[in-house]
Design a protein around this motif. Structure first.
Motif, PDB file in Angstrom:
ATOM      1  N   LEU A 149       0.858  -1.189   0.000  1.00 15.20           N
ATOM      2  CA  LEU A 149       0.000   0.000   0.000  1.00 15.20           C
ATOM      3  C   LEU A 149       0.891   1.235   0.000  1.00 15.20           C
ATOM      4  O   LEU A 149       1.162   1.846   1.038  1.00 15.20           O
ATOM      5  CB  LEU A 149      -0.938  -0.012   1.207  1.00 15.20           C
ATOM      6  N   VAL A 150       1.367   1.600  -1.194  1.00 13.66           N
ATOM      7  CA  VAL A 150       2.239   2.763  -1.369  1.00 13.66           C
ATOM      8  C   VAL A 150       1.718   3.587  -2.540  1.00 13.66           C
ATOM      9  O   VAL A 150       1.018   3.080  -3.422  1.00 13.66           O
ATOM     10  CB  VAL A 150       3.700   2.355  -1.598  1.00 13.66           C
ATOM     11  N   TYR A 151       2.110   4.885  -2.558  1.00 16.91           N
ATOM     12  CA  TYR A 151       1.504   5.832  -3.481  1.00 16.91           C
ATOM     13  C   TYR A 151       2.556   6.763  -4.085  1.00 16.91           C
ATOM     14  O   TYR A 151       3.688   6.825  -3.621  1.00 16.91           O
ATOM     15  CB  TYR A 151       0.428   6.657  -2.761  1.00 16.91           C
ATOM     16  N   GLU A 152       2.146   7.475  -5.117  1.00 16.19           N
ATOM     17  CA  GLU A 152       2.990   8.462  -5.793  1.00 16.19           C
ATOM     18  C   GLU A 152       4.298   7.853  -6.302  1.00 16.19           C
ATOM     19  O   GLU A 152       5.349   8.506  -6.308  1.00 16.19           O
ATOM     20  CB  GLU A 152       3.280   9.661  -4.870  1.00 16.19           C
ATOM     21  N   GLY A 153       4.237   6.599  -6.714  1.00 10.57           N
ATOM     22  CA  GLY A 153       5.426   5.954  -7.249  1.00 10.57           C
ATOM     23  C   GLY A 153       6.422   5.485  -6.214  1.00 10.57           C
ATOM     24  O   GLY A 153       7.503   4.975  -6.554  1.00 10.57           O
TER      25      GLY A 153
ATOM     26  N   GLN B   6      -5.853   1.955  -5.101  1.00 12.43           N
ATOM     27  CA  GLN B   6      -6.159   3.210  -5.777  1.00 12.43           C
ATOM     28  C   GLN B   6      -7.223   4.011  -5.022  1.00 12.43           C
ATOM     29  O   GLN B   6      -7.162   5.255  -4.971  1.00 12.43           O
ATOM     30  CB  GLN B   6      -6.605   2.929  -7.211  1.00 12.43           C
ATOM     31  N   ALA B   7      -8.182   3.311  -4.436  1.00 15.23           N
ATOM     32  CA  ALA B   7      -9.193   4.008  -3.627  1.00 15.23           C
ATOM     33  C   ALA B   7      -8.556   4.643  -2.395  1.00 15.23           C
ATOM     34  O   ALA B   7      -8.877   5.781  -2.026  1.00 15.23           O
ATOM     35  CB  ALA B   7     -10.297   3.032  -3.220  1.00 15.23           C
ATOM     36  N   PHE B   8      -7.643   3.921  -1.756  1.00 13.28           N
ATOM     37  CA  PHE B   8      -6.928   4.486  -0.607  1.00 13.28           C
ATOM     38  C   PHE B   8      -6.135   5.723  -1.030  1.00 13.28           C
ATOM     39  O   PHE B   8      -6.065   6.715  -0.294  1.00 13.28           O
ATOM     40  CB  PHE B   8      -5.991   3.452   0.013  1.00 13.28           C
ATOM     41  N   ASP B   9      -5.529   5.652  -2.187  1.00 14.52           N
ATOM     42  CA  ASP B   9      -4.744   6.789  -2.670  1.00 14.52           C
ATOM     43  C   ASP B   9      -5.627   8.013  -2.845  1.00 14.52           C
ATOM     44  O   ASP B   9      -5.268   9.136  -2.460  1.00 14.52           O
ATOM     45  CB  ASP B   9      -4.079   6.416  -4.000  1.00 14.52           C
ATOM     46  N   ARG B  10      -6.806   7.822  -3.423  1.00 20.06           N
ATOM     47  CA  ARG B  10      -7.742   8.932  -3.601  1.00 20.06           C
ATOM     48  C   ARG B  10      -8.144   9.526  -2.244  1.00 20.06           C
ATOM     49  O   ARG B  10      -8.165  10.750  -2.068  1.00 20.06           O
ATOM     50  CB  ARG B  10      -8.979   8.432  -4.348  1.00 20.06           C
ATOM     51  N   ARG B  11      -8.435   8.669  -1.307  1.00 16.28           N
ATOM     52  CA  ARG B  11      -8.827   9.130   0.019  1.00 16.28           C
ATOM     53  C   ARG B  11      -7.656   9.813   0.726  1.00 16.28           C
ATOM     54  O   ARG B  11      -7.846  10.796   1.465  1.00 16.28           O
ATOM     55  CB  ARG B  11      -9.314   7.955   0.853  1.00 16.28           C
ATOM     56  N   ARG B  12      -6.464   9.300   0.522  1.00 17.58           N
ATOM     57  CA  ARG B  12      -5.261   9.897   1.122  1.00 17.58           C
ATOM     58  C   ARG B  12      -5.114  11.351   0.689  1.00 17.58           C
ATOM     59  O   ARG B  12      -4.896  12.249   1.517  1.00 17.58           O
ATOM     60  CB  ARG B  12      -4.040   9.088   0.679  1.00 17.58           C
TER      61      ARG B  12
ATOM     62  N   VAL C 243       0.171  18.612   8.308  1.00 17.76           N
ATOM     63  CA  VAL C 243      -0.047  17.239   7.854  1.00 17.76           C
ATOM     64  C   VAL C 243       1.060  16.817   6.883  1.00 17.76           C
ATOM     65  O   VAL C 243       0.996  17.145   5.691  1.00 17.76           O
ATOM     66  CB  VAL C 243      -1.419  17.078   7.162  1.00 17.76           C
ATOM     67  N   PRO C 244       2.082  16.105   7.354  1.00 23.26           N
ATOM     68  CA  PRO C 244       3.060  15.543   6.425  1.00 23.26           C
ATOM     69  C   PRO C 244       2.364  14.607   5.439  1.00 23.26           C
ATOM     70  O   PRO C 244       1.378  13.951   5.779  1.00 23.26           O
ATOM     71  CB  PRO C 244       4.020  14.781   7.341  1.00 23.26           C
ATOM     72  N   ASN C 245       2.875  14.549   4.223  1.00 21.61           N
ATOM     73  CA  ASN C 245       2.245  13.753   3.176  1.00 21.61           C
ATOM     74  C   ASN C 245       2.603  12.272   3.348  1.00 21.61           C
ATOM     75  O   ASN C 245       3.756  11.892   3.135  1.00 21.61           O
ATOM     76  CB  ASN C 245       2.714  14.241   1.801  1.00 21.61           C
ATOM     77  N   PRO C 246       1.641  11.415   3.729  1.00 16.94           N
ATOM     78  CA  PRO C 246       1.954   9.994   3.913  1.00 16.94           C
ATOM     79  C   PRO C 246       2.012   9.277   2.557  1.00 16.94           C
ATOM     80  O   PRO C 246       1.103   9.409   1.747  1.00 16.94           O
ATOM     81  CB  PRO C 246       0.782   9.487   4.760  1.00 16.94           C
ATOM     82  N   LEU C 247       3.052   8.506   2.339  1.00 16.39           N
ATOM     83  CA  LEU C 247       3.219   7.804   1.064  1.00 16.39           C
ATOM     84  C   LEU C 247       2.873   6.329   1.148  1.00 16.39           C
ATOM     85  O   LEU C 247       3.052   5.589   0.176  1.00 16.39           O
ATOM     86  CB  LEU C 247       4.657   7.966   0.564  1.00 16.39           C
ATOM     87  N   GLY C 248       2.376   5.873   2.308  1.00 17.39           N
ATOM     88  CA  GLY C 248       2.031   4.470   2.442  1.00 17.39           C
ATOM     89  C   GLY C 248       0.960   4.241   3.492  1.00 17.39           C
ATOM     90  O   GLY C 248       0.511   5.160   4.178  1.00 17.39           O
TER      91      GLY C 248
END
Length: 399
Positions: A213-217, A299-305, A320-325
């Motif tokens: 569960l990771v995001y933004e590459g 992808q749904a988690f990413d949208r909600r993030r 709010v630091p940007n969480p990547l996972g």
């Protein structure tokens, strides 16, 4: 009459899980008719994919699943876990180096039991998942918190770890992506920490439950992939709960060197024996079946993030630091403390969380559950509409 002997002092000292406590309180209020929105539980709101459920249903028709099976897990599932470990963690292991456990939490418990001796110090980067210090204490270890704040994206450095290390330090807890912060260590940061642990002969317990569960590459590089030589002193903890929405199925695992797995296996043979065979068959289907639905959930988690970070950032005094996972936001809310809100002055995030529940009917977990006060954990693993409504309630409360 002689007075009854006392209860176990060790167990009496263990605190209830703070996240489960807040979640239970929120559910009780919901059951009483209160419109409470809860960000407390780290639990996907999606249903387990149907093909996994179908595999479990099919397993019910095989009488072999109604018998004892190897305490360390079904051989076919351990083979699938070995394949996943190679694919996602870059580590080639044999099935004999794997134990299937009743959820990732049992794997965490057994990992510390396997490598901690009485009086050993365990370096615990903070903020940390609420269970780690209790599991360390149950192994008669001493948790040593090493705190990294929002200015460090909640990630500790080698310099901080070295400053905390003593001759009693034997274990390091490493978690990426993190619960509660969602932070992901870069490959370079992971390598530096791994090389430091290798240099000093320190065991690493690495919780990889959120690695998919990771995001933004971003990619959560396993510490044993970053430093292959560390595999001889590392236990990996993982499971199907988060990636496949299988929290209730209770299937996790631990992977490690043969001697550590041997002693942990001996413990499990007395503690619980094999994990439920139907759940093991479901986990096998999850790991070997199509990954389309798991990707849809990610992808749904990413949208909600992106939504929760954007909306929380609109509240004055909240960083709010940007969480990547994972699926958590961990805002720094120290700017809200020491002030009066709706006739109440709040000094800690324990008090702030109570205020939020009372005034906005929103359940969040205070930072004290994960380390220092001054922070809140919000899980965004809940429906889109509820997620937005809850944050808007916070905006109105602190507007």
């Amino acid at each position: 009459m002689t007075e009854r002997a006392p209860l176990s002092r060790k167990l009496s000292a263990i605190a209830e899980s703070a996240t489960l406590k807040v979640d239970a309180k929120a559910k009780a209020l919901q059951a009483a008719g209160r419109p409470v929105i809860s960000y407390a539980a780290g639990e996907p709101d999606f249903a387990t994919p149907q093909f996994i459920v179908d595999a479990a249903a099919e397993a019910l028709h095989d009488p072999a699943n109604f018998r004892y099976t190897p305490a360390a897990g079904l051989p076919v599932l351990r083979e699938a876990i070995a394949a996943k470990t190679l694919r996602d963690s870059g580590l080639e292991v044999s099935p004999a180096q794997i134990i299937v456990t009743n959820g990732g939490k049992q794997a965490v418990y057994q990992a510390f039991q396997a490598v901690v001796n009485p009086g050993d110090e365990v370096l615990l980067p903070a903020p940390y998942w609420t269970t780690y210090p209790e599991a360390i204490a149950l192994a008669d270890g001493i948790p040593v918190e090493v705190f990294a704040g929002a200015d460090q994206d909640y990630k500790v450095t080698v310099e901080q770890l070295e400053a905390a290390r003593t001759e009693k330090t034997t274990v390091l807890v490493f978690v990426s992506p993190s619960n509660p912060t969602g932070s992901v260590y870069t490959p370079e940061e992971t390598r530096a920490i791994g090389e430091w642990a290798l240099e000093h002969g320190i065991w690493v317990v690495s919780d990889e439950i959120y690695q998919n569960l990771v995001y933004e590459g971003a990619r959560a590089v396993s510490i044993v992939e970053a430093v292959p030589a560390l595999a001889g002193q590392t236990i990996l903890v993982n499971g199907v709960a988060k990636t496949y929405a299988m929290t209730g199925w209770r299937v996790g695992w631990m992977v490690g060197p043969a001697d550590a797995i041997k002693v942990a296996g001996n413990l499990q043979s007395h503690l619980s024996s094999n994990v439920n065979n139907i759940a093991q068959r479901a986990a096998l289907a999850a790991l070997t079946g199509p990954q389309t639905e798991a990707e849809d959930m990610r992808q749904a988690f990413d949208r909600r993030r992106r939504l929760i970070v954007s909306e929380l950032s609109k509240i004055p005094g909240v960083e709010v630091p940007n969480p990547l996972g994972a699926f958590y936001a961990y805002p720094d809310v120290r700017g809200l403390l020491g002030r009066e809100w709706h006739g109440k002055t709040v000094s800690t995030t324990l008090e702030l969380a109570d205020l939020i529940l009372d005034e906005a009917e929103v359940a969040v977990v205070p930072g004290e559950a994960f380390g220092p006060s001054g922070y809140l954990r919000l899980s965004y693993a809940l429906g889109d509409d509820a997620l937005l409504e809850g944050v808007q309630r916070l905006q109105r409360l602190f507007g």
